[in-house]
Write a protein that holds these residues in place. Structure first.
Motif, PDB file in Angstrom:
ATOM      1  N   ASN A  25       0.809  -1.219   0.000  1.00  0.00           N
ATOM      2  CA  ASN A  25       0.000   0.000   0.000  1.00  0.00           C
ATOM      3  C   ASN A  25       0.837   1.261   0.000  1.00  0.00           C
TER       4      ASN A  25
ATOM      5  N   GLN B  86       2.462   4.183  -1.385  1.00  0.00           N
ATOM      6  CA  GLN B  86       2.080   4.859  -2.625  1.00  0.00           C
ATOM      7  C   GLN B  86       3.146   4.722  -3.697  1.00  0.00           C
TER       8      GLN B  86
ATOM      9  N   SER C 243       3.269   0.927  -4.962  1.00  0.00           N
ATOM     10  CA  SER C 243       2.062   0.607  -5.741  1.00  0.00           C
ATOM     11  C   SER C 243       2.067   1.325  -7.081  1.00  0.00           C
ATOM     12  N   SER C 244       2.441   2.587  -7.081  1.00  0.00           N
ATOM     13  CA  SER C 244       2.474   3.354  -8.335  1.00  0.00           C
ATOM     14  C   SER C 244       3.495   2.773  -9.305  1.00  0.00           C
TER      15      SER C 244
END
Length: 589
Positions: free
Chosen positions: A536, A538, A541-542
């Protein structure tokens, strides 16, 4: 052995030769070295052709040496030092008895054979052709295709073989095999060209571009036909080996395919094929041509479309293999494979149903591996599990997964990791698509036991395909079996997926074998990792979503032709599903 001058009165000298026992021992040891080398060559090994194992000639040489020693050594003992010259010459003869029989029985004979195969035989072939042409001109008023010799049966002329040409071809084939073993592929190709030249009737050298004329095909006897077909098959394999060293060499790629197509055409047109005792000589050609059609671009003969050529090829292979069970299994598997390539999955499943009534993995699997290198029957049956799932026949797909795992997979040797990976990939994908952690865990354990762990033990010796594909497959299965929770190797899998380097040929290779673009599988790995709560962050995940979408851009190019036609419907459906889920995951909440 030494020279001694003895004074006998004024101005008179006598020169005598003397030999000590140490000289004899050293001479015998040195002279015995050729025997040791000869015996070493006769040890069974993959790298030395059987033609070079001359154990009978070695035994004949040893017999000659024994009789020579029996004639000389007792005489040496009887005369002692009374006749030093005679004694020295007898000892020299004893030592030479180790060398001369080997030189005569093996070296001289082999030199004569090589000379005949490379020069004399071709001259004989051309002279025989001139003689034959003159005989045909005098005795025939029609321009029919003829052979070197003829026999008549029921009023029909039948092509016969020339023993001299067959012997010359055999000797040249041995030399070609030796060059191939030593890594001199280009020289091995040249030797094959010499073999094919022997069967040209126009007196010209064989050309890879023009091949044989129809009269030359008709002139082949049954043994000659076998030699030509096997030589063209071997040449195709050699050209493919050269092509793998340079994928940009279009001429080599063209010759690789043409040799196979020429072999099939010659066998089909030659009248002598009715006299061939074992028609399985043509089966490996069908198999290799099928592999070329799957993995390489090629131009079909006679202005045929690829679809038409491949359909005809597979149908002819099935017809040729009637009443030869495991060859028939191979032919049916390849027929289903071509139907899969053309998008005719329902027809392919029907052929596989026929295949399953014939194929017995306990009887046929290892025979197929020995004959064709791979068990394509098990591979295509396993591949059909994902087809059944795609067409909504999920219960049948799961039953077939169990059947392959329980009955087929145990027959594949533990060292055949690439074959096991090809078999298990569609099965594991089918199990993972059930959206149940239990079936995903079963798939994970199968992949770990049969592929991942053995590949880790093998290290760099494992097949490159296994080294690249297994980590991606294991990542997907670990994610599916984790229930959306973080697992121990999560950070390692993320790092691998984001830093991997994909070989360029994997994209099309995966599509032809497991009905998925390789880039789509990598995108699914990114999707699965991005979903897990441990990812999770950021940034992570991106990065995963970005990498997944980048992979799918490559998939889009692979799965559609320039005119928009979909290349593989199942692979495209899989791609569309992963694209939709990645786009939903990347959308702002």
């Amino acid at each position: 052995m030494g020279s001694v001058e003895i004074l006998e009165g004024e101005g008179h000298y006598t020169c005598e030769s003397r030999a000590g026992p140490y000289v004899l021992i050293v001479g015998i040891v040195l002279a015995a070295i050729p025997f040791g080398i000869s015996l070493l060559i006769n040890i069974k090994s993959k790298g030395i052709p059987d033609k070079f194992r001359e154990l009978d000639d070695i035994m004949a040489s040893m017999t000659s040496s024994f009789w020579m020693l029996l004639a000389t050594l007792p005489t040496v003992g009887m005369i002692g030092q009374t006749q030093s010259n005679a004694r020295a010459y007898l000892l020299a003869a004893s030592v030479l008895s180790f060398v001369l029989p080997l030189s005569y029985n093996i070296a001289l004979t082999r030199l004569q054979n090589v000379t005949m195969s490379t020069g004399i035989a071709r001259g004989k072939a051309h002279s025989l052709e001139k003689e034959r042409s003159s005989i045909q001109t005098k005795s025939s008023t029609r321009t029919s295709s003829t052979s070197i010799l003829f026999s008549s049966r029921d009023g029909k002329a039948q092509a016969q073989d020339d023993p001299q040409l067959l012997q010359a071809a055999e000797e040249t084939a041995v030399m070609g095999k030796m060059f191939d073993t030593m890594g001199s592929t280009s020289k091995a190709v040249a030797m094959n060209q010499d073999i094919l030249t022997l069967f040209k009737v126009e007196g010209d050298d064989f050309s890879w571009e023009t091949g044989f004329t129809l009269p030359e095909v008709h002139s082949l006897g049954p043994k000659s036909l076998e030699v030509v077909v096997k030589t063209l098959l071997g040449s195709s394999k050699l050209w493919r080996k050269i092509f793998h060293l340079n994928f940009d060499n279009e001429e080599v790629k063209r010759r690789c395919a043409k040799c196979c197509m020429d072999a099939l055409d010659i066998f089909d047109r030659a009248p002598a094929k009715t006299q061939v005792s074992d028609r399985s000589v043509i089966f490996p050609v069908y198999s290799l041509m099928s592999n070329i059609a799957k993995t390489m671009t090629y131009v079909p003969p006679n202005n045929m479309s690829q679809e038409e050529f491949e359909l005809t090829l597979s149908e002819n292979f099935v017809k040729e293999t009637h009443y030869q069970q495991y060859h028939q299994c191979r032919a049916l598997a390849l027929q289903a494979d071509f139907m899969r390539k053309q998008g005719r999955y329902e027809d392919a499943l029907s052929v596989i149903d026929v295949l399953k009534t014939i194929y017995n993995p306990q009887l046929h699997s290892r025979v197929l591996m020995k004959e064709y290198v791979s068990d394509h029957c098990t591979e295509i049956v396993a591949a059909s599990t994902i087809w059944l799932h795609h067409y909504g026949r999920n219960d049948e797909a799961l039953q077939l997964c169990d059947q392959v795992v329980d009955r087929f997979l145990p027959e594949i040797q533990a060292t055949e990791l690439c074959t096991k990976l090809t078999i298990l990939t569609p099965i594991c994908r089918t199990l993972a698509k059930q959206r149940q952690s239990s079936t995903a865990k079963k798939a994970l354990e199968l992949c770990r036991t049969h592929v991942s762990d053995p590949a880790a033990l093998a290290g760099g010796k494992a097949h490159p395909v296994v080294i690249v594909v297994a980590p991606i497959m294991m990542t997907i299965l670990r994610c599916c079996s984790s229930g959306g929770e973080a697992y121990d190797d999560l950070s390692t899998d993320v790092a691998y997926v984001l830093s991997r380097k994909d070989p360029p040929h994997f994209e099309s290779g995966a599509l032809s074998r497991i009905d998925v673009a390789w880039s789509t599988m990598c995108a699914e790995a990114c999707l699965c990792l991005a979903r897990i709560t441990g990812c999770n962050s950021q940034d992570v995940s991106s990065a995963l979503i970005k990498e997944g979408l980048k992979c799918l851009e490559e998939s889009a190019k692979t799965l559609k032709k320039e005119d928009g036609t979909i290349v593989n419907s199942i692979a495209h459906s899989y791609y569309s599903q992963i694209l939709s889920e990645l786009e939903n995951l990347s959308a702002p909440v």
